[in-house]
Design a protein around this motif. Structure first.
Motif, PDB file in Angstrom:
ATOM      1  N   ARG A 115      36.372  34.761  59.079  1.00  0.00           N
ATOM      2  CA  ARG A 115      36.909  35.271  57.813  1.00  0.00           C
ATOM      3  C   ARG A 115      36.930  34.174  56.757  1.00  0.00           C
ATOM      4  N   ILE A 116      36.627  34.553  55.531  1.00  0.00           N
ATOM      5  CA  ILE A 116      36.561  33.615  54.406  1.00  0.00           C
ATOM      6  C   ILE A 116      37.584  34.046  53.361  1.00  0.00           C
ATOM      7  N   ASP A 117      38.547  33.175  53.059  1.00  0.00           N
ATOM      8  CA  ASP A 117      39.619  33.534  52.127  1.00  0.00           C
ATOM      9  C   ASP A 117      39.872  32.409  51.139  1.00  0.00           C
ATOM     10  N   LEU A 118      39.936  32.758  49.868  1.00  0.00           N
ATOM     11  CA  LEU A 118      40.440  31.841  48.851  1.00  0.00           C
ATOM     12  C   LEU A 118      41.961  31.946  48.841  1.00  0.00           C
ATOM     13  N   LEU A 119      42.657  30.807  49.059  1.00  0.00           N
ATOM     14  CA  LEU A 119      44.114  30.825  49.146  1.00  0.00           C
ATOM     15  C   LEU A 119      44.744  30.309  47.861  1.00  0.00           C
ATOM     16  N   SER A 120      45.859  30.903  47.518  1.00  0.00           N
ATOM     17  CA  SER A 120      46.657  30.422  46.394  1.00  0.00           C
ATOM     18  C   SER A 120      47.372  29.137  46.809  1.00  0.00           C
ATOM     19  N   PRO A 121      47.904  28.377  45.856  1.00  0.00           N
ATOM     20  CA  PRO A 121      48.640  27.168  46.231  1.00  0.00           C
ATOM     21  C   PRO A 121      49.769  27.443  47.229  1.00  0.00           C
ATOM     22  N   GLU A 122      50.471  28.548  47.036  1.00  0.00           N
ATOM     23  CA  GLU A 122      51.576  28.872  47.937  1.00  0.00           C
ATOM     24  C   GLU A 122      51.061  29.215  49.335  1.00  0.00           C
ATOM     25  N   GLN A 123      49.949  29.907  49.421  1.00  0.00           N
ATOM     26  CA  GLN A 123      49.377  30.264  50.719  1.00  0.00           C
ATOM     27  C   GLN A 123      48.857  29.031  51.461  1.00  0.00           C
ATOM     28  N   THR A 124      48.354  28.049  50.710  1.00  0.00           N
ATOM     29  CA  THR A 124      47.894  26.809  51.333  1.00  0.00           C
ATOM     30  C   THR A 124      49.039  26.097  52.024  1.00  0.00           C
ATOM     31  N   THR A 125      50.174  25.976  51.339  1.00  0.00           N
ATOM     32  CA  THR A 125      51.341  25.315  51.925  1.00  0.00           C
ATOM     33  C   THR A 125      51.893  26.112  53.099  1.00  0.00           C
ATOM     34  N   GLU A 126      51.826  27.423  53.022  1.00  0.00           N
ATOM     35  CA  GLU A 126      52.284  28.252  54.140  1.00  0.00           C
ATOM     36  C   GLU A 126      51.404  28.016  55.372  1.00  0.00           C
ATOM     37  N   ALA A 127      50.092  27.860  55.155  1.00  0.00           N
ATOM     38  CA  ALA A 127      49.178  27.644  56.273  1.00  0.00           C
ATOM     39  C   ALA A 127      49.349  26.263  56.893  1.00  0.00           C
ATOM     40  N   LEU A 128      49.556  25.239  56.043  1.00  0.00           N
ATOM     41  CA  LEU A 128      49.723  23.874  56.534  1.00  0.00           C
ATOM     42  C   LEU A 128      50.884  23.243  55.766  1.00  0.00           C
ATOM     43  N   PRO A 129      52.108  23.337  56.314  1.00  0.00           N
ATOM     44  CA  PRO A 129      53.312  22.988  55.555  1.00  0.00           C
ATOM     45  C   PRO A 129      53.396  21.555  55.055  1.00  0.00           C
ATOM     46  N   LEU A 130      52.641  20.630  55.597  1.00  0.00           N
ATOM     47  CA  LEU A 130      52.707  19.254  55.124  1.00  0.00           C
ATOM     48  C   LEU A 130      51.996  19.059  53.790  1.00  0.00           C
ATOM     49  N   LEU A 131      51.179  20.024  53.390  1.00  0.00           N
ATOM     50  CA  LEU A 131      50.456  19.912  52.134  1.00  0.00           C
ATOM     51  C   LEU A 131      51.280  20.466  50.979  1.00  0.00           C
ATOM     52  N   LYS A 132      51.128  19.845  49.824  1.00  0.00           N
ATOM     53  CA  LYS A 132      51.766  20.389  48.629  1.00  0.00           C
ATOM     54  C   LYS A 132      50.940  21.584  48.139  1.00  0.00           C
ATOM     55  N   PRO A 133      51.508  22.463  47.340  1.00  0.00           N
ATOM     56  CA  PRO A 133      50.755  23.630  46.868  1.00  0.00           C
ATOM     57  C   PRO A 133      49.469  23.217  46.149  1.00  0.00           C
ATOM     58  N   ALA A 134      48.360  23.828  46.562  1.00  0.00           N
ATOM     59  CA  ALA A 134      47.052  23.544  45.961  1.00  0.00           C
ATOM     60  C   ALA A 134      46.109  24.668  46.351  1.00  0.00           C
ATOM     61  N   ASP A 135      45.147  24.941  45.505  1.00  0.00           N
ATOM     62  CA  ASP A 135      44.132  25.946  45.847  1.00  0.00           C
ATOM     63  C   ASP A 135      43.305  25.452  47.031  1.00  0.00           C
ATOM     64  N   SER A 136      42.880  26.385  47.878  1.00  0.00           N
ATOM     65  CA  SER A 136      42.069  26.010  49.028  1.00  0.00           C
ATOM     66  C   SER A 136      41.209  27.189  49.457  1.00  0.00           C
TER      67      SER A 136
END
Length: 368
Positions: A115-136
């Protein structure tokens, strides 16, 4: 029974030893264990968005990634060694859109992308909590492999398959139609040899009259011990820069790796490598100071590179009793197991299936 010697117990040599038919061959693997790239490595199995222009390399990396389900089943790899955890790519938003389009296109021939997904900044942090919000961009098919754990697992399996493992430095010569390997154990004789010792291929081949286009490159990565016991559920992250962020089991998080072309065979861990990797990563962290607070150590290894950054592997054209493999560079964890399998398949069956993935070996190895 034909006797086969493998020189080099890294990712190619150890995979090869475990796929060879031991009902046909008596197999001995020699390895001096010094500076081994695989033992020092841990990496991301996610080659599909590479923009390297070498189409043969991409086909090898793509098929290497597709090979992992078979590898997992054949060798019973558990999550401490390999896990399909997904990959996050952090780039500027416009670049992520281009990468998503590339992923959709390549998914037609490589459904392993998942699956290929563009994540919002909030979704990025939810996926990997050590990261600050950022597009991914998230690719569900990406995975992580601990090279050291892989080798340790296969070494145990090799012993059960009656593959003899011999530690120590060796030299090579040919006497009539028999290969002679010399070391602290004396002399041993073999019908065929496979040379997969990384950048040490160059001096080894020189002993028997060949010049090899291989050079060493020092690589360092940082291993952190963190309190995050759920880290095995996180994806790996390919950051915008040199470092990759690779969570493993029970709070072990790896950061790497450097690419040091002028250090040769130097295996000294350096504060400069730690600083380079951590400073580039802090920009992406929700709490950057954590990187300097976690206990850590460095792993150091020596990769093999060719002048065109492409690997080569297979039998030498003028002597089918010797096979070689080297030049994997930083993609060794993705391509190495598949190369080992292709070499074993050739020895087991006599059918060579590696030509499509590389230039002719004559481009890398010549008579002196």
């Amino acid at each position: 029974m034909e006797k086969i010697a493998i020189i080099g117990g890294g990712i190619i040599g150890m995979t090869l030893a475990n796929y060879l038919d031991t009902s046909k061959f008596s197999v001995t693997l020699f390895d001096d264990q010094t500076g081994q790239a695989t033992k020092a490595s841990a990496g991301i199995i996610s080659p599909w968005l590479s923009k390297r222009r070498n189409k043969q390399w991409y086909q090898l990396a793509r098929d290497g990634a597709a090979f992992f389900p078979k590898l997992i089943e054949d060798f019973a790899l558990d999550q401490t060694i390999y896990a399909q955890c997904g990959t996050l790519l952090l780039r500027p938003k416009e670049a992520l859109t281009d990468l998503a389009e590339l992923a959709e296109k390549r998914c037609e021939e490589a459904p392993e992308i998942g699956r290929i997904d563009l994540l919002s900044p909030e979704q990025t942090t939810e996926a990997l909590p050590l990261l600050k919000p950022a597009d991914s961009l998230r690719i569900s098919g990406g995975g992580r492999l601990d090279g050291k754990a892989y080798l340790e697992h296969l070494a145990l399996r090799s012993a059960h398959r009656q593959v003899e493992l011999v530690a120590g430095h060796v030299t090579l010569k040919k006497s009539q139609d028999v290969w002679c390997i010399q070391g602290g154990f004396g002399e041993r004789f073999f019908d065929r040899v496979v040379l997969a010792p990384g950048p040490s291929l160059k001096p080894l081949l020189a002993q028997i009259g060949y010049q090899a286009d291989v050079r060493p490159q020092k690589g360092q990565l940082v291993v952190f011990d963190t309190p995050y016991t759920g880290s095995q559920d996180w994806p790996v992250a390919m950051l915008d820069g040199e470092a990759d962020f690779i969570p493993f089991m029970n709070g072990k998080i790896l950061l790497g790796a450097t690419h040091e072309n002028e250090k040769g065979w130097d295996l000294t861990p350096t504060p400069e490598a730690y600083h380079s990797l951590t400073e580039g990563t802090k920009h992406f962290m929700a709490e950057p100071a954590q990187l300097d607070q976690w206990p850590h150590h460095l792993r150091v290894g020596t990769r093999a590179y060719t002048s065109d950054f492409a690997p080569f592997f297979g039998p030498l054209p003028d002597d089918g009793s010797i096979l070689v493999a080297s030049g994997l560079g930083s993609s060794g964890l993705t391509t190495g197991p598949y190369i080992g399998y292709l070499l074993a398949s050739y020895l087991n069956s006599g059918i060579w299936q590696g030509a499509m993935y590389q230039k002719e070996i004559r481009n890398y190895i010549t008579r002196i």
